[in-house]
Design a protein around this motif. Structure first.
Motif, mmCIF file in Angstrom:
data_model
loop_
_atom_site.group_PDB
_atom_site.id
_atom_site.type_symbol
_atom_site.label_atom_id
_atom_site.label_comp_id
_atom_site.label_asym_id
_atom_site.label_seq_id
_atom_site.Cartn_x
_atom_site.Cartn_y
_atom_site.Cartn_z
ATOM 1 N N ASN A 274 0.822 -1.216 0.000
ATOM 2 C CA ASN A 274 0.000 0.000 0.000
ATOM 3 C C ASN A 274 0.853 1.262 0.000
ATOM 4 O O ASN A 274 0.392 2.319 -0.443
ATOM 5 N N PHE A 275 2.081 1.150 0.491
ATOM 6 C CA PHE A 275 3.011 2.271 0.350
ATOM 7 C C PHE A 275 3.274 2.544 -1.131
ATOM 8 O O PHE A 275 3.300 3.701 -1.569
ATOM 9 N N PHE A 276 3.417 1.475 -1.902
ATOM 10 C CA PHE A 276 3.608 1.633 -3.340
ATOM 11 C C PHE A 276 2.365 2.204 -4.007
ATOM 12 O O PHE A 276 2.460 2.983 -4.952
ATOM 13 N N VAL A 277 1.181 1.809 -3.518
ATOM 14 C CA VAL A 277 -0.060 2.356 -4.074
ATOM 15 C C VAL A 277 -0.077 3.873 -3.922
ATOM 16 O O VAL A 277 -0.399 4.611 -4.868
ATOM 17 N N GLY B 216 8.693 1.673 -13.385
ATOM 18 C CA GLY B 216 9.586 2.826 -13.469
ATOM 19 C C GLY B 216 10.241 3.166 -12.147
ATOM 20 O O GLY B 216 11.336 3.745 -12.119
ATOM 21 N N LEU B 217 9.594 2.810 -11.030
ATOM 22 C CA LEU B 217 10.182 3.074 -9.719
ATOM 23 C C LEU B 217 11.480 2.307 -9.509
ATOM 24 O O LEU B 217 12.338 2.719 -8.724
ATOM 25 N N PHE B 218 11.624 1.193 -10.211
ATOM 26 C CA PHE B 218 12.821 0.364 -10.081
ATOM 27 C C PHE B 218 13.772 0.543 -11.257
ATOM 28 O O PHE B 218 14.677 -0.266 -11.462
ATOM 29 N N LEU C 229 10.165 6.636 -17.625
ATOM 30 C CA LEU C 229 8.809 7.002 -18.002
ATOM 31 C C LEU C 229 8.623 8.488 -17.812
ATOM 32 O O LEU C 229 8.555 8.970 -16.699
ATOM 33 N N GLY C 230 8.559 9.198 -18.879
ATOM 34 C CA GLY C 230 8.467 10.651 -18.777
ATOM 35 C C GLY C 230 7.078 11.181 -18.943
ATOM 36 O O GLY C 230 6.817 11.978 -19.832
ATOM 37 N N PHE C 231 6.143 10.731 -18.081
ATOM 38 C CA PHE C 231 4.800 11.288 -18.143
ATOM 39 C C PHE C 231 4.354 11.668 -16.755
ATOM 40 O O PHE C 231 4.850 11.168 -15.746
ATOM 41 N N LYS C 232 3.410 12.547 -16.705
ATOM 42 C CA LYS C 232 2.882 13.051 -15.441
ATOM 43 C C LYS C 232 1.395 13.275 -15.596
ATOM 44 O O LYS C 232 0.926 13.658 -16.663
ATOM 45 N N ASN C 233 0.651 13.020 -14.508
ATOM 46 C CA ASN C 233 -0.809 13.181 -14.525
ATOM 47 C C ASN C 233 -1.429 12.355 -15.656
ATOM 48 O O ASN C 233 -2.271 12.824 -16.414
ATOM 49 N N VAL C 234 -0.970 11.114 -15.765
ATOM 50 C CA VAL C 234 -1.509 10.234 -16.796
ATOM 51 C C VAL C 234 -2.751 9.576 -16.256
ATOM 52 O O VAL C 234 -2.735 9.013 -15.161
ATOM 53 N N PRO C 235 -3.882 9.598 -16.970
ATOM 54 C CA PRO C 235 -5.097 8.963 -16.473
ATOM 55 C C PRO C 235 -4.935 7.458 -16.376
ATOM 56 O O PRO C 235 -4.329 6.834 -17.232
#
Length: 366
Positions: free
Chosen positions: A65-68, A351-353, A358-364
């Protein structure tokens, strides 16, 4: 009354039975003389397994859930579904932390240590009822997510106006207030007090039940509120929304297939089926893990001695810990279900690892 007896979670009243063979009149019997249903060996074996299994699953739940929360923060809050996912992750994270503490309160390695507090008594106001509060918060957030997705399918052109960011935040705040808020009443029924322990020969902190009807009203009221009202209301909402969601998405998929008879790809068909399967998996997992907990909470209403008599108290503790293990499995499983459902969610996790930049932000979320 000795200090050890004062640590008992519930009083052990005397029950009445009828001696028909002799006088036919009610005869008082001390229920603490009833032979326990579980033998000491079986009880120790079960309680030891559960005491160590719950912390392990809880630690998995804390990490998942920390990852969530981290992933939802990276994706952003432009989509209301991501706000709901983050609220779900926070609720599951808190439930996992509280349940880990509650399991440690019953672990022999903790209870046999000379601590400045009595862990089992403190577990009632600090773990049992707060855990119920966050569990039901998770349940209603799950129901809200199902309802939101149902509206997306049924009213795709108007959902942005129906479900706004402000309305989503307001609904989540209300869910937290009515879900977790009432659990704090347990601190009134089980106040903290400094008592002398003859075993440790010193004063320690313990939660001593009030010797007044107020404690009975609070404990029974919270059990009814969490074990009956909120629990079954959440189950009904989840089931209804899930059914409408599955039917609506299946209808939408068939419409697309008819409209794009020659252009729809096999990948799109599989994606539709995966989403429907994941929604049903979420509902079935919640049902399977929450029903035993509801049964455990309902039993004391029909059999008050379930939590107080010597004959049944061992069964009661085992049932509560078993329900806690199943509920914790539900809190830990939601992460993997979300990972399976959302392609962007999965991409951010990888991408966290450093698997891919991954160069996106606020992706639905998809």
């Amino acid at each position: 009354m000795t200090n050890e007896e004062s640590f008992r979670l519930y009083a052990s009243p005397t029950i009445m039975t009828t001696d028909i063979a002799s006088t036919g009149k009610p005869k008082p019997i001390d229920i603490n003389t009833i032979r326990p249903v579980l033998s000491a060996e079986d009880y120790i074996a079960l309680i030891t397994f559960l005491s160590y299994a719950i912390p392990v699953v809880a630690i998995i739940g804390i990490a998942s859930n920390f990852f969530v929360i981290v992933i939802c923060k990276k994706i952003g809050g432009s989509e209301t579904i991501n706000i709901s996912y983050m609220a779900l992750g926070i609720s599951d994270l808190m439930a996992s932390v509280i349940r880990l503490w509650g399991a440690l309160c019953f672990a022999f390695i903790v209870t046999n240590t000379k601590l400045p507090f009595e862990p089992r008594s403190l577990s009632v106001p600090t773990s049992f009822f707060p855990g119920q509060g966050f569990d039901k918060t998770t349940a209603f957030i799950t129901a809200f997510i199902a309802l939101e997705r149902c509206l997306c399918v049924q009213f795709p052109l108007h959902v942005k106006r129906i479900v706004t960011k402000r309305k989503t935040l307001f609904a989540i705040v209300i869910i937290y207030l009515f879900g977790f808020g009432p659990s704090n009443l347990s601190f009134i029924g089980f106040p903290f007090k400094w008592v002398f322990s003859s075993v440790q020969n010193r004063t320690i902190l313990a939660a001593i039940p009030l010797e007044t009807p107020l404690r009975y009203i609070i404990s029974r009221g919270l059990l009814a509120y969490y074990g009956t009202i909120l629990h079954f209301t959440a189950l009904i909402i989840v089931w209804i929304c899930t059914i409408f969601l599955a039917v609506g998405m299946n209808k939408m998929a068939m419409t697309r297939q008819e409209y794009f008879k020659h252009s729809i790809s096999k990948e799109d068909k599989q994606k539709e089926l995966r989403v429907i399967k994941a929604v049903f998996l979420l509902a079935v997992t919640y049902l399977a893990c929450s029903t035993p907990s509801a049964a455990t909470l309902l039993v004391p209403h029909f059999e008050p001695e379930f939590t107080s008599s010597k004959g049944l108290k061992r069964i009661s503790i085992v049932c509560h810990l078993s329900s806690a293990l199943l509920t914790q499995m539900n809190s830990s499983a939601n992460f993997f279900i979300l990972l399976y459902v959302g392609s962007k969610y999965r991409q951010v996790f990888l991408g966290l690892f450093g698997k891919k930049s991954l160069g996106f932000k606020n992706v639905p979320e998809q």
